[in-house]
Design a protein around this motif. Structure first.
Motif, PDB file in Angstrom:
ATOM      1  N   ALA A  53      -3.547  -2.323   5.765  1.00  0.00           N
ATOM      2  CA  ALA A  53      -2.472  -1.674   5.005  1.00  0.00           C
ATOM      3  C   ALA A  53      -1.105  -1.974   5.626  1.00  0.00           C
ATOM      4  CB  ALA A  53      -2.705  -0.167   4.954  1.00  0.00           C
ATOM      5  N   LYS A  67       0.806  -1.216   0.000  1.00  0.00           N
ATOM      6  CA  LYS A  67       0.000   0.000   0.000  1.00  0.00           C
ATOM      7  C   LYS A  67       0.841   1.269   0.000  1.00  0.00           C
ATOM      8  CE  LYS A  67      -4.173  -1.661  -0.055  1.00  0.00           C
ATOM      9  NZ  LYS A  67      -5.081  -1.375  -1.195  1.00  0.00           N
ATOM     10  N   ASN A  68       1.968   1.256   0.690  1.00  0.00           N
ATOM     11  CA  ASN A  68       2.776   2.472   0.833  1.00  0.00           C
ATOM     12  C   ASN A  68       4.226   2.169   0.449  1.00  0.00           C
ATOM     13  OD1 ASN A  68       0.675   4.248   2.282  1.00  0.00           O
ATOM     14  ND2 ASN A  68       0.765   2.423   3.586  1.00  0.00           N
ATOM     15  N   SER A  74       5.025   1.969   8.543  1.00  0.00           N
ATOM     16  CA  SER A  74       3.805   2.053   7.735  1.00  0.00           C
ATOM     17  C   SER A  74       2.733   2.869   8.470  1.00  0.00           C
ATOM     18  CB  SER A  74       3.284   0.649   7.422  1.00  0.00           C
ATOM     19  OG  SER A  74       2.071   0.708   6.696  1.00  0.00           O
TER      20      SER A  74
END
Length: 241
Positions: free
Chosen positions: A188, A54-55, A230
């Motif tokens: 996530a 996701k990141n 995260s």
């Protein structure tokens, strides 16, 4: 029930027995070619784990910061030292086969202990199964470990099978530790954690085929810092941006 961990330990146990029994029939070329295939499989598993992240920035920071921590504290050296102590204990009961001198036997055995007990893929798989019950990573790894154990056992003998015991103990500890971590996470963070583990699997694949000898043992802290970074990225940095 840690199915993946159990299957992985059994694969090392049975692979070691299989290799010790029939290893003399494996040619050197066959062993080397099979190891190349293992490396490609590890890379494929790594890419599969990286894809859903996701990141990206958080994962990149995790790899850089985690590797720096491992290098600063010489984690790879500590892991090798622990494996060396384990090897000394095992060698009290099992000595080198006639085809190997004791020095070569000891050095190779340390390598095998690190490979099975402290690999990024194994640690990542044990934590993942502990968090969400997903055993697919360790089950896939078990296929590779069975043949890897067989190849090493062809030279080292039945001692390779014994490594399944400390491997199981280490992975079980990680499995139950992950139960405590999981309630603090969100989807996530889990995906970014998996992506960090995937990078280590990719690096392990490059090591297997001897293209680039990444310091995978020193990179292990990347999986520890992946979820906090995260969270920090999503909670603090993204709102500013």
């Amino acid at each position: 029930m840690p199915i993946g961990i159990t299957v992985n330990a059994l694969s090392v146990l049975l692979g070691g027995i299989f290799g010790a029994l029939g290893g003399k029939k494996m040619s050197k070329g066959f062993k080397e070619s099979l190891n190349m295939a293992f490396g490609v499989c590890s890379m494929a598993m790594g890419i599969f784990a990286i894809a859903p992240m996701k990141n990206m920035a958080a994962v990149i920071f995790s790899i850089i910061i985690g590797t720096a921590i491992g290098l600063i504290f010489h984690l790879g050296e500590w892991i090798n030292r622990g494996a060396s102590n384990m090897q000394k204990f095992i060698s009290k009961f099992i000595h080198a086969p006639a085809a190997l001198d004791q020095k070569t036997f000891d050095a190779t055995l340390v390598t095998v202990i690190v490979l099975f007990c402290a690999s990024g893929t194994g640690i990542y798989g044990a934590l993942t199964e502990g968090m969400n019950g997903d055993a697919t990573i360790l089950i896939s790894k078990s296929i590779l470990d069975f043949f890897t154990a067989a190849i090493f056992a062809a030279n080292l003998g039945y001692v390779v099978s014994l490594i399944a015991v400390p491997q199981f103990v280490i992975f079980i500890i990680l499995f139950f530790a992950a139960h405590l971590i999981y309630p603090l996470t969100n989807p996530a963070m889990i995906l970014d954690f998996k992506a960090a583990g995937g990078v280590l699997m990719l690096a392990s694949g490059f090591r297997m085929v001897q293209i680039v000898m990444f310091p995978t043992a020193d990179m292990i802290p990347a999986m520890i810092v992946a979820m906090p970074i995260s969270w920090f990225w999503m909670a603090i940095i993204l709102p500013i941006l």
